[in-house]
Design a protein around this motif. Structure first.
Motif, PDB file in Angstrom:
ATOM      1  N   ARG A 278       0.810  -1.216   0.000  1.00  0.00           N
ATOM      2  CA  ARG A 278       0.000   0.000   0.000  1.00  0.00           C
ATOM      3  C   ARG A 278       0.847   1.271   0.000  1.00  0.00           C
ATOM      4  N   ASP A 279       1.834   1.342   0.873  1.00  0.00           N
ATOM      5  CA  ASP A 279       2.663   2.546   0.950  1.00  0.00           C
ATOM      6  C   ASP A 279       3.366   2.811  -0.378  1.00  0.00           C
ATOM      7  N   TYR A 280       3.879   1.739  -0.974  1.00  0.00           N
ATOM      8  CA  TYR A 280       4.575   1.882  -2.256  1.00  0.00           C
ATOM      9  C   TYR A 280       3.624   2.389  -3.334  1.00  0.00           C
ATOM     10  N   ALA A 281       2.427   1.809  -3.401  1.00  0.00           N
ATOM     11  CA  ALA A 281       1.460   2.208  -4.427  1.00  0.00           C
ATOM     12  C   ALA A 281       1.048   3.665  -4.246  1.00  0.00           C
ATOM     13  N   GLU A 282       0.786   4.062  -3.015  1.00  0.00           N
ATOM     14  CA  GLU A 282       0.398   5.451  -2.764  1.00  0.00           C
ATOM     15  C   GLU A 282       1.533   6.404  -3.106  1.00  0.00           C
ATOM     16  N   MET A 283       2.765   5.992  -2.803  1.00  0.00           N
ATOM     17  CA  MET A 283       3.918   6.826  -3.123  1.00  0.00           C
ATOM     18  C   MET A 283       4.085   6.976  -4.628  1.00  0.00           C
ATOM     19  N   ARG A 284       3.989   5.859  -5.350  1.00  0.00           N
ATOM     20  CA  ARG A 284       4.154   5.915  -6.806  1.00  0.00           C
ATOM     21  C   ARG A 284       3.061   6.764  -7.453  1.00  0.00           C
ATOM     22  N   LEU A 285       1.839   6.568  -7.015  1.00  0.00           N
ATOM     23  CA  LEU A 285       0.736   7.316  -7.594  1.00  0.00           C
ATOM     24  C   LEU A 285       0.904   8.815  -7.338  1.00  0.00           C
ATOM     25  N   ALA A 286       1.249   9.161  -6.111  1.00  0.00           N
ATOM     26  CA  ALA A 286       1.450  10.578  -5.779  1.00  0.00           C
ATOM     27  C   ALA A 286       2.628  11.159  -6.555  1.00  0.00           C
ATOM     28  N   GLN A 287       3.666  10.346  -6.752  1.00  0.00           N
ATOM     29  CA  GLN A 287       4.841  10.828  -7.482  1.00  0.00           C
ATOM     30  C   GLN A 287       4.510  11.103  -8.942  1.00  0.00           C
ATOM     31  N   HIS A 288       3.804  10.182  -9.594  1.00  0.00           N
ATOM     32  CA  HIS A 288       3.456  10.401 -11.000  1.00  0.00           C
ATOM     33  C   HIS A 288       2.512  11.594 -11.150  1.00  0.00           C
ATOM     34  N   HIS A 289       1.622  11.774 -10.189  1.00  0.00           N
ATOM     35  CA  HIS A 289       0.726  12.933 -10.210  1.00  0.00           C
ATOM     36  C   HIS A 289       1.531  14.228 -10.097  1.00  0.00           C
ATOM     37  N   ALA A 290       2.462  14.263  -9.156  1.00  0.00           N
ATOM     38  CA  ALA A 290       3.283  15.465  -8.971  1.00  0.00           C
ATOM     39  C   ALA A 290       4.181  15.710 -10.181  1.00  0.00           C
ATOM     40  N   ASP A 291       4.789  14.647 -10.702  1.00  0.00           N
ATOM     41  CA  ASP A 291       5.674  14.800 -11.864  1.00  0.00           C
ATOM     42  C   ASP A 291       4.893  15.275 -13.081  1.00  0.00           C
ATOM     43  N   PHE A 292       3.702  14.718 -13.271  1.00  0.00           N
ATOM     44  CA  PHE A 292       2.882  15.159 -14.400  1.00  0.00           C
ATOM     45  C   PHE A 292       2.601  16.653 -14.313  1.00  0.00           C
ATOM     46  N   ASN A 293       2.192  17.108 -13.154  1.00  0.00           N
ATOM     47  CA  ASN A 293       1.815  18.518 -13.027  1.00  0.00           C
ATOM     48  C   ASN A 293       3.019  19.450 -13.119  1.00  0.00           C
ATOM     49  N   ARG A 294       4.168  19.005 -12.652  1.00  0.00           N
ATOM     50  CA  ARG A 294       5.372  19.828 -12.813  1.00  0.00           C
ATOM     51  C   ARG A 294       5.740  19.944 -14.291  1.00  0.00           C
ATOM     52  N   LEU A 295       5.615  18.840 -15.021  1.00  0.00           N
ATOM     53  CA  LEU A 295       5.880  18.877 -16.462  1.00  0.00           C
ATOM     54  C   LEU A 295       4.821  19.697 -17.196  1.00  0.00           C
ATOM     55  N   ALA A 296       3.566  19.588 -16.753  1.00  0.00           N
ATOM     56  CA  ALA A 296       2.499  20.378 -17.379  1.00  0.00           C
ATOM     57  C   ALA A 296       2.743  21.873 -17.178  1.00  0.00           C
ATOM     58  N   ASP A 297       3.186  22.243 -15.982  1.00  0.00           N
ATOM     59  CA  ASP A 297       3.545  23.649 -15.743  1.00  0.00           C
ATOM     60  C   ASP A 297       4.664  24.079 -16.686  1.00  0.00           C
ATOM     61  N   MET A 298       5.611  23.186 -16.892  1.00  0.00           N
ATOM     62  CA  MET A 298       6.749  23.464 -17.777  1.00  0.00           C
ATOM     63  C   MET A 298       6.281  23.651 -19.222  1.00  0.00           C
ATOM     64  N   VAL A 299       5.332  22.808 -19.657  1.00  0.00           N
ATOM     65  CA  VAL A 299       4.764  22.944 -21.007  1.00  0.00           C
ATOM     66  C   VAL A 299       4.145  24.321 -21.177  1.00  0.00           C
ATOM     67  N   GLU A 300       3.359  24.733 -20.207  1.00  0.00           N
ATOM     68  CA  GLU A 300       2.661  26.015 -20.325  1.00  0.00           C
ATOM     69  C   GLU A 300       3.642  27.180 -20.360  1.00  0.00           C
ATOM     70  N   ARG A 301       4.661  27.131 -19.512  1.00  0.00           N
ATOM     71  CA  ARG A 301       5.629  28.231 -19.506  1.00  0.00           C
ATOM     72  C   ARG A 301       6.419  28.266 -20.812  1.00  0.00           C
ATOM     73  N   TYR A 302       6.970  27.129 -21.191  1.00  0.00           N
ATOM     74  CA  TYR A 302       7.787  27.091 -22.407  1.00  0.00           C
ATOM     75  C   TYR A 302       6.931  27.354 -23.645  1.00  0.00           C
ATOM     76  N   GLY A 303       5.744  26.776 -23.677  1.00  0.00           N
ATOM     77  CA  GLY A 303       4.871  26.937 -24.837  1.00  0.00           C
ATOM     78  C   GLY A 303       4.394  28.356 -25.038  1.00  0.00           C
ATOM     79  N   HIS A 304       4.358  29.127 -23.960  1.00  0.00           N
ATOM     80  CA  HIS A 304       3.921  30.522 -24.055  1.00  0.00           C
ATOM     81  C   HIS A 304       5.100  31.492 -24.074  1.00  0.00           C
ATOM     82  N   GLY A 305       6.298  30.943 -24.303  1.00  0.00           N
ATOM     83  CA  GLY A 305       7.466  31.797 -24.492  1.00  0.00           C
ATOM     84  C   GLY A 305       8.122  32.289 -23.225  1.00  0.00           C
TER      85      GLY A 305
END
Length: 400
Positions: free
Chosen positions: A336-363
């Motif tokens: 359980r701990d591992y699954a919750e950690m992995r899920l939270a990590q992918h969620h956080a990584d996705f949103n950090r990359l999404a923020d990066m897309v928006e910043r870079y994509g908008h110059g």
């Protein structure tokens, strides 16, 4: 890609199926509560040129679904105990049989897709550690391990034995049980197919899908059992090993059915993956899916290679976030701990990359630390090399 030909069928996660209907999220999320028309699973498969998929027998025939993991996890038994009070098995439709192939099609203008049905009788023999072959007292016990090191030196002894009662594993005794178990399995297959032929006059199929991890991981002797089964079937002139594609081409099914939503989870529903322990995960998934769709629609045609790199890695993190394994591991308390950690990590990584897309994509400026983070993600989560933004931007594709 690896076999130099297009796949013709697909084993969907958890043997799950959802028909087309007006759907709304089962948990409060950014998607809101207004129902909207959602395509059935078979429509997506049809649009992508796939001819068949697999379902659990309870979706075809009704009756009580036979889950595959209940006897392995105490937490799952408790969870099912809560849900079982509300559970009403569907009425069994005796005229339908797993020995036949049927079609499912819920949309006009789209080619129906065939369904192969998981055989419940043979499935129980191989999946169940309590009633099936893996519960034979001579086989290697999965749960008792020596510490430190994690090696296993004990046999099952009895499916009901606690860890303190396990006896020493003797490989020769385990090997001696394989021919009998494999022979029984082959005989069972033959009798089920013979019964179908005798009653209908038609050649039937017995479809028995198993997770590959079952053979060798859960059941140490499983690969040798499988080898013996294949040999015994090959040596029997009245049985034929085949592929689903070949059988489908020969059978040419014409009967189209409507089947209900469900999975091979206990009870035939989705409770193992959606319950009070996992509700929070779906809020993350729905939120990130919507954000990915918006990013893909805005930037999919931008040819900047750096931008596409970030977008594709964000999409990879979303797919990893969406794996059904996480909810299963949370519900069973297996890791359980591992699954919750992995899920939270992918969620956080996705949103950090999404923020990066928006910043870079908008110059806007993206600092060096973010590019280093992107590189770390690409090395760690180097999956789906051919991922395309069109998959996330659109949900409607012309039939193939």
């Amino acid at each position: 890609q690896h076999f130099d030909r297009d796949p013709r069928g697909l084993w969907l996660p958890e043997c799950a199926y959802r028909p087309g209907y007006k759907w709304k999220p089962p948990v409060a999320s950014v998607l809101g509560e207004e129902p909207y028309m959602r395509k059935g699973v078979e429509e997506f498969l049809s649009e992508n040129g796939l001819d068949y998929f697999f379902i659990d027998s309870a979706l075809l025939k009704g009756g009580k679904a036979i889950g595959v993991y209940l006897d392995r996890f105490e937490a799952l038994q408790k969870l099912w105990g809560q849900f079982e009070k509300q559970f009403q098995p569907r009425e069994e439709l005796k005229e339908r049989t797993p020995r036949e192939v049927y079609l499912v099609g819920s949309a006009e203008g789209k080619k129906p897709v065939a369904i192969f049905t998981r055989d419940p009788d043979t499935g129980l023999q191989v999946w169940s550690g309590e009633w099936g072959y893996p519960g034979d007292g001579n086989y290697l016990d999965f749960h008792k391990k020596h510490w430190p090191g994690g090696h296993r030196y004990w046999k099952v002894t009895s499916p009901k034995s606690d860890l303190g009662e396990k006896e020493v594993y003797i490989p020769e005794n385990a090997q001696s049980r394989i021919p009998e178990n494999a022979g029984h399995f082959k005989h069972m297959i033959k009798e089920l197919l013979k019964k179908h032929h005798d009653s209908t006059g038609r050649k039937g199929i017995l479809c028995a899908p198993f997770d590959s991890e079952l053979f060798g991981h859960w059941w140490f002797e499983g690969p040798q059992f499988l080898k013996s089964v294949l040999k015994y079937i090959h040596d029997d002139p009245e049985l034929e090993l085949t592929t689903c594609s070949k059988f489908l081409d020969e059978a040419q099914p014409t009967q189209t059915l409507s089947i209900p939503e469900g999975s091979w989870g206990e009870g035939g529903y989705h409770y193992i993956w959606l319950n009070e322990w996992t509700e929070w995960t779906w809020k993350h998934i729905y939120e990130d899916e919507l954000r990915m769709q918006n990013l893909a629609r805005e930037f999919k045609d931008n040819m900047d290679t750096n931008l596409q790199d970030i977008l594709k890695q964000a999409a990879r993190e979303l797919l990893l976030l969406s794996a059904s394994d996480w909810q299963f591991l949370i519900s069973t308390w297996a890791a359980r701990d591992y699954a919750e950690m992995r899920l939270a990590q992918h969620h956080a990584d996705f949103n950090r990359l999404a923020d990066m897309v928006e910043r870079y994509g908008h110059g806007e400026h993206v600092d060096e630390g973010e590019w280093t983070f992107l590189g770390d993600c690409k090395r760690r989560d180097a999956v789906f090399p051919d991922i395309k933004m069109e998959w996330f931007a659109e949900v409607e594709f012309p039939p193939r």
